[in-house]
Design an enzyme around this catalytic site. Structure first.
Site, PDB file in Angstrom:
ATOM      1  CB  THR A 195     111.839 -74.341  -2.571  1.00  0.00           C
ATOM      2  OG1 THR A 195     110.494 -74.449  -2.116  1.00  0.00           O
ATOM      3  CG2 THR A 195     111.944 -73.275  -3.638  1.00  0.00           C
ATOM      4  NE  ARG A 223     101.620 -70.584   0.618  1.00  0.00           N
ATOM      5  CZ  ARG A 223     102.921 -70.795   0.440  1.00  0.00           C
ATOM      6  NH1 ARG A 223     103.363 -71.519  -0.570  1.00  0.00           N
ATOM      7  NH2 ARG A 223     103.794 -70.270   1.280  1.00  0.00           N
TER       8      ARG A 223
HETATM    9  N1  ASP Z   1     109.111 -70.660  -0.279  1.00  0.00           N
HETATM   10  C1  ASP Z   1     108.289 -71.812  -0.570  1.00  0.00           C
HETATM   11  C2  ASP Z   1     106.857 -71.468  -0.320  1.00  0.00           C
HETATM   12  O1  ASP Z   1     106.555 -70.868   0.690  1.00  0.00           O
HETATM   13  C3  ASP Z   1     108.635 -73.030   0.200  1.00  0.00           C
HETATM   14  C4  ASP Z   1     110.101 -73.299   0.438  1.00  0.00           C
HETATM   15  O2  ASP Z   1     110.960 -72.603  -0.081  1.00  0.00           O
HETATM   16  O3  ASP Z   1     110.408 -74.264   1.189  1.00  0.00           O
HETATM   17  O4  ASP Z   1     106.029 -71.856  -1.104  1.00  0.00           O
END
Ligand code: ASP
Length: 325
Positions: A195, A223
């Site tokens: 991310t 989701r």
């Molecule tokens: N926080 C993000 C999510 O759960 C994923 C990530 O940051 O790796 O969608």
């Protein structure tokens, strides 16, 4: 063959913008600060040096460009959007091009952006065709009376923003991670952190944060994670700006990004004290990390997992990009 731990540089897109020097940025007189991240999670130290180096160079290029924009007087809000767009365009990261696959083998993207002084924010989720989700989040901030729009409601604000077929976001690496997820049939085995996010303080002392993601490999369609949830994965006020990355459910359950600000406001914590306590005490071990900047230009980037792709720069000459501790 694609390495599922992101350590096969052959699958990576090389797009390394020209860098200005740290000295160029620090010669500007007014105070500014910026931090960016490219995800936290299972980033093994066996990551091959070429792949690690490539990601570091992308981070360095983005932070250099963002620092130059801040030094020239651009607002924190514009600069965090600009930085996240660049990271969305880099296929190495799980946002925009290079987003992970859902259980069904598609991409559902989400992003948020927030300006601290005004408290204005915008977020969009369940996006399937918008090339740069953070630009759409900015449109929600600028044009909508609402904070979070999903799917078609968000895409109604697309206007002249570029749209692409859903498979445009595919990369060989993310497809291989999806195949591995299907075989393991368990989200716990899903790879593919990365991310992206940015936090900045501009020369007027204003703060902003932005975050963008494809979510988690194998997520069910529909989701939604912490990234577009204001206060969970993204927050900015007059004290601090925060962008999180990691297991979204944990960030939502702890209102992680806002809790950093709340610890500063009500508990008198420093930025680093607040950010570290949220990451080390509120979030479960191994769940991720965050980047944060305060109104004095202090930067904090704690994480509680193997690594976090991150970079920081400021008007005093700080310039760094790292993966592990
Ligand atoms: N926080 C993000 C999510 O759960 C994923 C990530 O940051 O790796 O969608």
């Amino acid at each position: 063959m694609v390495c599922l731990n992101d350590n096969d540089s052959s699958s990576l897109n090389r797009r390394i913008p020209q860098q200005a020097t740290c000295a160029t940025m620090s010669s500007m007189s007014k105070t500014w600060a910026i931090a960016i991240h490219g995800g936290a999670g299972v980033i093994e130290r066996s990551l091959c040096p070429e792949a690690a180096d490539l990601r570091i160079r992308v981070l360095e290029a983005v932070i250099t460009s963002a620092g130059a924009h801040l030094a020239s007087g651009q607002s924190a809000l514009d600069v965090v959007e600009h930085a996240v767009v660049q990271l969305e365009e880099a296929a190495e990261f799980n946002a925009g091009k290079g987003a992970v696959f859902t259980a069904e083998g598609r991409h559902e993207l989400e992003a948020a952006i927030m300006e601290g002084r005004s408290g204005t924010c915008g977020a969009a989720c369940l996006l399937t065709t918008v090339r740069n989700p953070v630009r759409l989040a900015r449109r929600v901030l600028d044009q909508s009376p609402h904070v979070l729009l999903a799917g078609q409601a968000a895409e109604q604000l697309v206007g002249d923003l570029e749209q692409v077929p859903n498979d445009w976001f595919d990369t060989e690496l993310r497809r291989a991670q999806w195949s591995q997820w299907k075989q393991a049939s368990s989200e716990a085995d899903a790879r593919g952190p990365a991310t992206v996010g940015a936090v900045a303080m501009d020369i007027n002392g204003h703060l902003a944060a932005a975050t963008s993601t494809g979510g988690r490999t194998g997520k069910p369609s529909g989701r939604i994670g912490d990234t577009p949830m204001i206060g969970a994965g993204t927050w900015a006020d007059e004290r601090c700006a925060v962008s999180g990355t990691g297991h979204g459910e944990a960030f939502m359950a702890t209102a992680a990004a806002h809790t950093v600000a709340a610890r500063m406001a009500y508990g008198g914590d420093s930025l680093d004290g607040a950010a570290s306590r949220v990451v080390q005490e509120a979030l479960p071990p191994g769940s991720g990390g965050l980047i944060a900047v305060d109104a004095h230009g202090e930067i904090s980037m704690p994480f509680n997992c193997e690594g976090m792709y991150r970079a920081a720069a400021d008007s005093k000459g700080r310039f760094e990009a790292k993966i592990w501790t």
